[in-house]
Write an enzyme that holds these catalytic residues in place. Structure first.
Site, short mmCIF file in Angstrom:
data_model
loop_
_atom_site.label_atom_id
_atom_site.label_comp_id
_atom_site.label_asym_id
_atom_site.label_seq_id
_atom_site.Cartn_x
_atom_site.Cartn_y
_atom_site.Cartn_z
N LYS A 140 1.00 -1.28 -0.03
CA LYS A 140 0.14 0.15 -0.01
C LYS A 140 1.13 1.16 0.14
O LYS A 140 1.90 1.36 0.93
CB LYS A 140 -0.76 0.03 1.29
CG LYS A 140 -2.24 0.48 1.11
CD LYS A 140 -2.75 0.18 2.47
CE LYS A 140 -4.25 0.94 2.34
NZ LYS A 140 -4.97 0.56 3.84
C1 E4P Z 1 -8.15 1.84 3.51
O1 E4P Z 1 -7.73 0.78 3.01
C2 E4P Z 1 -7.99 2.45 4.76
O2 E4P Z 1 -7.21 1.20 5.57
C3 E4P Z 1 -9.28 2.62 5.49
O3 E4P Z 1 -10.31 2.31 4.54
C4 E4P Z 1 -9.31 4.03 6.34
O4 E4P Z 1 -10.48 3.97 6.81
P1 E4P Z 1 -10.83 5.12 7.85
O5 E4P Z 1 -11.14 6.60 7.29
O6 E4P Z 1 -11.94 4.57 8.70
O7 E4P Z 1 -9.48 5.27 8.66
#
Ligand code: E4P
Length: 221
Positions: A84
């Site tokens: 990522k």
């Molecule tokens: C995406 O891959 C992220 O890990 C995640 O969806 C972030 O979400 P949040 O805004 O609830 O922290």
């Protein structure tokens, strides 16, 4: 639509796996910190052993060389690891290099169609628009999602869109209605997808009627 769990919690991942509807997992540094993980690579390996599907693990470096080094190490943990990478100039450059090395990437923290277009051109495997956080700043998350899906279709890019930062079941259903490839969702939202008060009422009623019939039959001999 594929469903990923957005968590680093092993119990939650195992439970969703047991339900038979888990296609992958996404993590981020905040989710890893929430679980108090000491051995990051070991934890990602354990997730991969449970899931049997793509598992996103995020780089911490902010420069291209640092990202590439971390990405190559992460990709050695397990064949299902997806690296990522945030959508910055350094990140997009790293994605371009990694895609040529056949290392799968998930471009994260996407808030605009322009950012997503750059990720598509760089050869990203997955692109994660942050729906909940888009809504938080008063923009329309579903307009963003629609733009991304339109651009992908128009040019036939290979990337799959992951509806991320999902806050409620409606995000999942609207993304599904638009044909979004994947939603990554917190465990509570996955549980919420199961529930409807009328389902609970219906089960209560069926059981009550069944038991009444059994009582009557017993009395009648
Ligand atoms: C995406 O891959 C992220 O890990 C995640 O969806 C972030 O979400 P949040 O805004 O609830 O922290």
């Amino acid at each position: 639509m594929k469903l990923f769990l957005d968590t680093a919690n092993l119990q939650q991942i195992q439970k969703a796996k047991d339900w038979g509807i888990l296609d992958g997992v996404t993590t981020n540094p905040s989710l890893i910190a929430k679980e108090g993980v000491r051995d990051f690579h070991g934890h990602i390996r354990r997730i991969c052993e449970i899931v049997r599907g793509p598992v996103s693990a995020e780089v911490i470096a902010l420069d291209t060389e640092g990202m590439l080094k971390e990405a190559r190490e992460l990709s050695k943990i397990h064949e299902d690891v997806v690296v990522k990478i945030p959508v910055t100039p350094a990140g997009i450059q790293a994605v371009g290099v990694l895609s040529k090395e056949n290392i799968h990437t998930n471009v994260t923290l996407v808030f605009s169609a322009g950012q997503a277009l750059l990720a598509m051109k760089a050869g990203a495997t997955y692109i994660s628009p942050f729906l909940g956080r888009v809504d938080d700043i008063g923009w329309e998350s579903m307009d963003l999602l629609e733009d991304l899906l339109t651009i992908i279709d128009a040019y036939g890019f290979d990337a799959e869109i992951i509806a991320a930062s999902v806050r409620h079941a409606k995000h999942v259903v609207e993304a599904a209605r638009m044909g979004c490839h994947i939603a990554t969702i917190p465990f509570q939202v996955l549980e919420a997808l199961f529930h409807h008060p009328q389902t609970d009422n219906g089960i209560d009623r069926f059981i009550k009627d069944w038991n009444q019939l059994q009582d009557r039959l017993r009395k009648e001999g």
